[in-house]
Design an enzyme around this catalytic site. Structure first.
Site, PDB file in Angstrom:
ATOM      1  N   TRP A  72       0.806  -1.228   0.000  1.00 22.16           N
ATOM      2  CA  TRP A  72       0.000   0.000   0.000  1.00 22.16           C
ATOM      3  C   TRP A  72       0.838   1.278   0.000  1.00 22.16           C
ATOM      4  CZ3 TRP A  72      -4.905   2.000   0.041  1.00 22.16           C
ATOM      5  CH2 TRP A  72      -5.034   3.312   0.537  1.00 22.16           C
ATOM      6  N   ASP A  79       0.060   9.213   0.493  1.00 17.85           N
ATOM      7  CA  ASP A  79       0.735  10.488   0.190  1.00 17.85           C
ATOM      8  C   ASP A  79       2.234  10.399  -0.130  1.00 17.85           C
ATOM      9  OD1 ASP A  79      -1.635  10.873   1.532  1.00 17.85           O
ATOM     10  OD2 ASP A  79      -0.805  12.187   3.060  1.00 17.85           O
ATOM     11  N   TRP A 137      -4.614   0.438   3.760  1.00 18.07           N
ATOM     12  CA  TRP A 137      -3.968   1.360   4.702  1.00 18.07           C
ATOM     13  C   TRP A 137      -3.753   0.661   6.048  1.00 18.07           C
ATOM     14  CZ3 TRP A 137      -4.640   3.767   9.419  1.00 18.07           C
ATOM     15  CH2 TRP A 137      -3.902   4.941   9.636  1.00 18.07           C
ATOM     16  N   PHE A 178       3.152   9.545  10.033  1.00 23.50           N
ATOM     17  CA  PHE A 178       2.255  10.168   9.064  1.00 23.50           C
ATOM     18  C   PHE A 178       3.030  11.138   8.173  1.00 23.50           C
ATOM     19  CE2 PHE A 178      -2.478   9.810  10.512  1.00 23.50           C
ATOM     20  CZ  PHE A 178      -2.381   8.437  10.500  1.00 23.50           C
ATOM     21  N   SER A 179       2.294  11.876   7.351  1.00 25.21           N
ATOM     22  CA  SER A 179       2.943  12.688   6.319  1.00 25.21           C
ATOM     23  C   SER A 179       3.776  13.838   6.871  1.00 25.21           C
ATOM     24  CB  SER A 179       1.879  13.244   5.372  1.00 25.21           C
ATOM     25  OG  SER A 179       1.388  12.167   4.609  1.00 25.21           O
ATOM     26  N   ASP A 186       0.866  16.917   9.127  1.00 22.63           N
ATOM     27  CA  ASP A 186       1.447  17.076   7.785  1.00 22.63           C
ATOM     28  C   ASP A 186       2.310  18.335   7.665  1.00 22.63           C
ATOM     29  OD1 ASP A 186      -0.174  14.860   7.454  1.00 22.63           O
ATOM     30  OD2 ASP A 186      -1.740  15.928   6.370  1.00 22.63           O
ATOM     31  N   GLU A 239      -5.605  19.041   4.977  1.00 23.13           N
ATOM     32  CA  GLU A 239      -4.452  18.167   5.169  1.00 23.13           C
ATOM     33  C   GLU A 239      -3.324  18.599   4.231  1.00 23.13           C
ATOM     34  OE1 GLU A 239      -6.473  13.908   6.228  1.00 23.13           O
ATOM     35  OE2 GLU A 239      -6.326  14.304   4.106  1.00 23.13           O
TER      36      GLU A 239
HETATM   37  C1  FRU Z   1      -3.703  12.422   3.647  1.00 23.77           C
HETATM   38  C2  FRU Z   1      -3.458  11.823   5.016  1.00 23.77           C
HETATM   39  C3  FRU Z   1      -2.597  12.740   5.848  1.00 23.77           C
HETATM   40  C4  FRU Z   1      -1.999  11.809   6.861  1.00 23.77           C
HETATM   41  C5  FRU Z   1      -1.798  10.556   6.048  1.00 23.77           C
HETATM   42  C6  FRU Z   1      -1.995   9.274   6.797  1.00 23.77           C
HETATM   43  O1  FRU Z   1      -3.985  11.495   2.665  1.00 23.77           O
HETATM   44  O2  FRU Z   1      -4.684  11.561   5.647  1.00 23.77           O
HETATM   45  O3  FRU Z   1      -3.300  13.828   6.411  1.00 23.77           O
HETATM   46  O4  FRU Z   1      -0.815  12.301   7.395  1.00 23.77           O
HETATM   47  O5  FRU Z   1      -2.716  10.613   4.968  1.00 23.77           O
HETATM   48  O6  FRU Z   1      -1.632   8.169   6.039  1.00 23.77           O
END
Ligand code: FRU
Length: 505
Positions: free
Chosen positions: A45, A48, A72, A104-105, A179, A230
């Protein structure tokens, strides 16, 4: 054989060979639906793009990655590098979840002045700034389970060390607090972080990447708010010698065609505060399948954008088996003035020309109305419309599935219709036709570029003023192409440029 028919025969042979190679469905990067020149991980998978940074002639792409499944899950940062923005080598996972949570991102910067103090023996640190997402805190119903943290690399991104003082920016009690996109603000010799904080952006500043001070907020009352904000980005772009600041804000859901999408604001930034020139909502890409797009850092005045080529509406359900989801092609951003408004343009990066395979197929073979068989799975289709009226480009296969990309003059709209494009029933939202406005006021001519890769199309219209990305899943490869100009649109300079696969050495 006369010269002309010899040319057409040759063209046909060449394009049928490409089509046949498309039907081989075995081996890595050769599975059904596998993009041939877009980055996708070998397995499992992705969502971002993260930590995009250009360093020592290498493009780094990190990405949200779950290495155990094609849905995910606990997020890691996968890692790939490229020398030319086209060919990617996937490297070992860069960041693993830890006691503070999933990774996360976020973004990455080149800390040339060693402001962070992470540099040693004269080595310049690459510093990643990302969100630690604590799933336990989330389950317990807390509102401070997302915090910002650091990791650094002293070997050009090959290995990463998490900072002991993590998290460096603590959540003040906002559920969606994530993010971070960090840039060097040279004028004040400090870092600026653009952070998505639920329904607005919060800017922070720091001199060392470790201590952050809140500067200002933007956006509670402007832009699209159909979902959570985001993955933001902030950068300067020049137009006629004047600098404007572009603020990118990804939004999910609430996009112009449903679900996830990327909006932007053009304005001013004084190191503390961003203000938009106007309050209109505008989209980097109107299609359903560009999301979480942001730009590479450390690229000077060139701004290169990359998005995730999917939509949270159905990203976990699309019918691929070994991997799930891919990135868009890298796009170069610019500004253009239209009717007194300053709009963002995006176009494929010039590096795409490096994978064009000759011979290019031109006008006479592709002329409008005629169905061309044996087209390759990956190609660019370019043309110019001189008398602007309705037209459509139809990709189809031998079992009657088709994808239609076109323009409706009465509505002044581009569209992508995937209602009969093959597998569509994995989610009820998928089959919907997507629409995008034509934004230019040039009524005499329109340039169209379609970038097609096995299971995706990216449309760039009017020199990048309108962009649309859409994925599709035909049960057999689309091997027919027809261009229809039903209402007398004059289509000129047609060119089909077959593209090489980046996965074949
Ligand atoms: C956007 C998001 C971000 C987060 C990440 C988690 O697609 O939801 O806000 O950091 O994906 O995988």
């Amino acid at each position: 054989m006369k010269n002309k028919s010899k040319f057409m025969f040759l063209t046909f042979m060449i394009i049928s060979c490409y089509a046949k190679s498309q039907d081989r469905k075995v081996g890595p990067y050769n599975e059904r639906y596998r993009p041939q020149f877009h980055f996708s991980p070998k397995e499992h998978w992705t969502n971002d793009p993260n930590g995009m940074v250009y360093f020592n002639n290498t493009w780094h792409l990190f990405f949200q990655y779950y290495p155990k499944d094609i849905i995910w899950g606990p997020m890691h940062w996968g890692h790939a590098i490229s020398k030319d923005l086209m060919h990617w080598d996937e490297l070992p996972i860069a960041l693993y979840p830890d006691s503070l949570g999933y990774i996360f991102s976020g973004s990455a910067v080149v800390d040339s002045n060693n402001t962070s103090g992470f540099g040693r023996d004269g080595k310049t640190p690459l510093v990643a700034i990302f969100t630690h997402h604590d799933p336990k805190g989330e389950k317990e119903g807390k509102n401070n389970f997302q915090n910002e943290s650091l990791a650094y690399s002293l070997d050009e991104g090959n290995t990463w060390t998490k900072y002991k003082g993590n998290p460096v920016l603590k959540n003040p009690g906002i559920k969606d607090f994530r993010d971070p996109k960090v840039m060097w603000y040279a004028k004040e010799k400090r870092w600026v972080m653009t952070l998505a904080t639920l329904d607005h952006i919060t800017f922070y500043s720091s001199t060392n990447l470790k201590e952050w001070k809140k500067e200002s907020e933007f956006g509670k009352e402007v832009g699209a708010h159909g979902g959570v904000w985001e993955c933001p980005d902030l950068f300067p772009l020049k137009l006629n010698g004047k600098t404007f600041w572009v603020l990118i804000v990804n939004l999910n859901p609430g996009g112009p065609n449903g679900g996830s999408a990327t909006q932007y604001f053009v304005g001013e930034f004084d190191g503390n505060k961003f203000s938009a020139i106007d309050n209109n909502t505008r989209w980097v890409d109107y299609g359903p399948d560009e999301y979480a797009g942001i730009t590479w850092s450390n690229t000077g005045s060139r701004k290169i954008f990359l998005g995730w080529m999917s939509n949270w509406q159905y990203a976990n359900q699309v019918p691929t088996e070994k991997w799930r989801n891919a990135m868009t092609i890298p796009k170069e951003l610019g500004l253009k003035q239209v009717n007194g408004k300053i709009l963002l343009t995006s176009n494929p990066v010039r590096e795409l020309a490096g994978i064009v395979r000759s011979p290019v197929v031109v006008n006479n073979t592709l002329s409008t109305g005629k169905e061309v068989e044996g087209i390759p799975g990956q190609f660019i289709l370019k043309f110019n419309v001189n008398k602007i009226n309705d037209y459509s480009v139809i990709l189809s296969n031998n079992v009657g599935e088709k994808l239609i990309i076109g323009y409706n003059k009465a509505k002044k709209q581009y569209f992508i219709d995937r209602a009969k494009s093959g597998k569509i029933d994995f989610n009820p939202e998928f089959a919907k036709t997507a629409y995008a406005p034509r934004l230019t006021n040039n009524s005499s001519s329109s340039d169209i570029e379609l970038v097609i890769d096995v299971s995706s199309v990216e449309l760039f219209a009017d020199n990048g003023l309108t962009a649309m990305t859409s994925i599709f899943f035909p049960t057999r490869s689309f091997n027919h192409l027809q261009i229809q100009n039903s209402k007398g649109a004059i289509i000129k300079n047609l060119k089909l440029l077959p593209l090489k696969s980046i996965w074949k050495k």
